[in-house]
Motif scaffolding. Structure first.
Motif: not given
Length: 460
Positions: A7-8, A16-17, A95-96, A103-105
């Motif tokens: 997954e990561i 980050v928000c 959110y991915a 991948r970005s999150f």
């Protein structure tokens, strides 16, 4: 269950928000009300992510998970488990997005529940009470309260807007221009304060249809099941382990004179039911245990065991296992880190690479040789340990040439004499024989037996 690196990955980027501005008061709430429930690791992760967002802003600069691992001094599995706790308790939304090879999150930090909402939540407050005890719970509750307004003895004499200000005739014309200038485009949003909706609950484990079938319209009107009531039922069901049939009787005792469900009475009835079943002990909040892997119908082969090990172990632990439990050196870890960062190979593939290179270079993690093979595997888009093993078998002669070419430059005056070492999963030919560079054959099975000691930690 999937391993966390399915997954990561450390090279995956994240931003980050925050759901609205976060201030010092929210920090106090999370420290004293949430930290006892989520633990210090999840608390540190939340505060570290919060620290990446500048004051009075909503977004941070992008980074990768290696940065997070370094500042927290944690491995990726610990960070992943801490992240799941934050998600479960309602402090984080993830959110991915998966692109080509990366991948970005987005980690959206949620503000905590306000003290009034937390202490009347009906679930989180019960867990906190159980965790810290009555005396400290009451002291905490007191610290989040203050004296209210004495409105009975005073009269509100505040003047209205119209009493103080007058309007000019041009206000209608200006209003249209002001409204148009106040609109934002789709990519922008005004900075403000967010609201926590509480821990995300779903109704997968509670059968509402069974509950409603047992209650006729004359007994409990359907309008009584407001969103607040349904959410309360879900929380009480999870908190006290109340099924639909037991919940029916509890609901009947919670109706008021207007045929509405009194939420406070519903909570009290559920608590009384639980204590009648278990005594005075309140439920405790514990992370859900990982599912136990079912035993295979037939024993795994040695290659399958090794494959499972490589898919479920971090490169750092692989290096430690090869060294009989000794911690890997900083230089070796730096080499592995650079390979992961530059080539972006999955960790199981890196594990195969480490094993292959160490056994080919007399247990030395040769950076140049490792980079050359890693670059080849990246171009081949190798994504699993099995694919890496198969490619190493097919390209073994080429890799031997790379290694021998390097050795010949360093030892031009002396004929190299070496024994070819191969991992357990490697088979060069069906007869179990391999040839050295001078064409002489040797017993590969004998070499395997010698390597069993070196690989015994791999199979544990």
């Amino acid at each position: 269950m999937k391993n966390h690196w399915n997954e990561i990955q450390p090279v995956d980027h994240y931003t980050v928000c925050t759901n609205g501005l976060l201030q010092e008061f929210e920090r106090k709430i999370i420290t004293f009300l949430y930290q006892p429930l989520i633990g210090p690791v999840s608390y540190s992760l939340y505060m570290s992510l919060w620290g990446e967002v500048e004051e009075s802003r909503l977004w941070s600069a992008p980074s990768n998970h290696y940065h997070l691992m370094n500042i927290l001094s944690m491995n990726l599995q610990e960070i992943h488990e801490a992240r799941m706790k934050l998600e479960g308790i309602g402090l984080l939304k993830t959110y991915a997005k998966k692109g080509e090879g990366e991948r970005s999150f987005i980690y959206e930090l949620q503000p905590p529940l306000l003290p009034n909402d937390f202490f009347t939540d009906g679930m989180l407050n019960v867990y906190l009470f159980r965790k810290i005890g009555r005396s400290h719970y009451l002291r905490l509750k007191e610290s989040f309260t203050d004296r209210g307004m004495e409105s009975d003895s005073f009269t509100n004499v505040t003047r209205s807007f119209q009493d103080v200000f007058s309007s000019e005739n041009s206000i209608d014309f200006l209003r249209h221009e002001a409204n148009d200038g106040s609109l934002t485009n789709e990519e922008k949003a005004y900075i403000g304060y967010g609201k926590n909706e509480g821990p995300p609950m779903d109704d997968i484990d509670f059968d509402f249809s069974l509950l409603l079938n047992g209650l006729s319209e004359s007994m409990v009107p359907r309008r009584a099941f407001t969103p607040v009531v349904k959410e309360t039922i879900l929380k009480l069901s999870y908190l006290y382990g109340i099924g639909p049939l037991q919940m029916k009787n509890i609901l009947l005792g919670s109706l008021d004179s207007d045929e509405a469900i009194d939420v406070e009475q519903l909570r009290k009835s559920a608590r009384d039911w639980y204590q009648l079943q278990t005594g005075d002990e309140l439920p405790d909040l514990t992370p859900k245990a990982r599912p136990v892997k079912k035993e295979a119908s037939k024993p795994l082969s040695r290659e399958e065991e090794l494959l499972e090990y490589l898919e479920s172990t971090s490169p750092k632990d692989v290096l430690a296992d090869i060294s009989n439990g000794s911690a890997a050196s900083n230089s070796d870890l730096q080499v592995v880190e650079e390979i992961i960062m530059t080539q972006k190979l999955p960790l199981p593939v890196i594990n195969v690479l480490i094993q292959y290179v160490l056994l080919k270079t007399d247990m030395k993690l040769t950076k140049g040789y490792m980079e050359k093979i890693a670059s080849h595997w990246a171009r081949k888009k190798v994504s699993t340990a099995g694919e890496a093993m198969e490619l190493a078998k097919n390209e073994h002669k080429q890799y031997m040439e790379w290694a021998s070419g390097k050795n010949e430059k360093r030892t031009t005056r002396r004929k190299p004499i070496r024994t070819e070492k191969l991992p357990d999963w490697f088979q060069e030919d069906e007869k179990g024989e391999a040839k050295s560079q001078n064409g002489e054959t040797y017993d590969l099975e004998a070499e395997k037996r010698k390597l069993e000691e070196e690989l015994k930690n791999f199979r544990k």
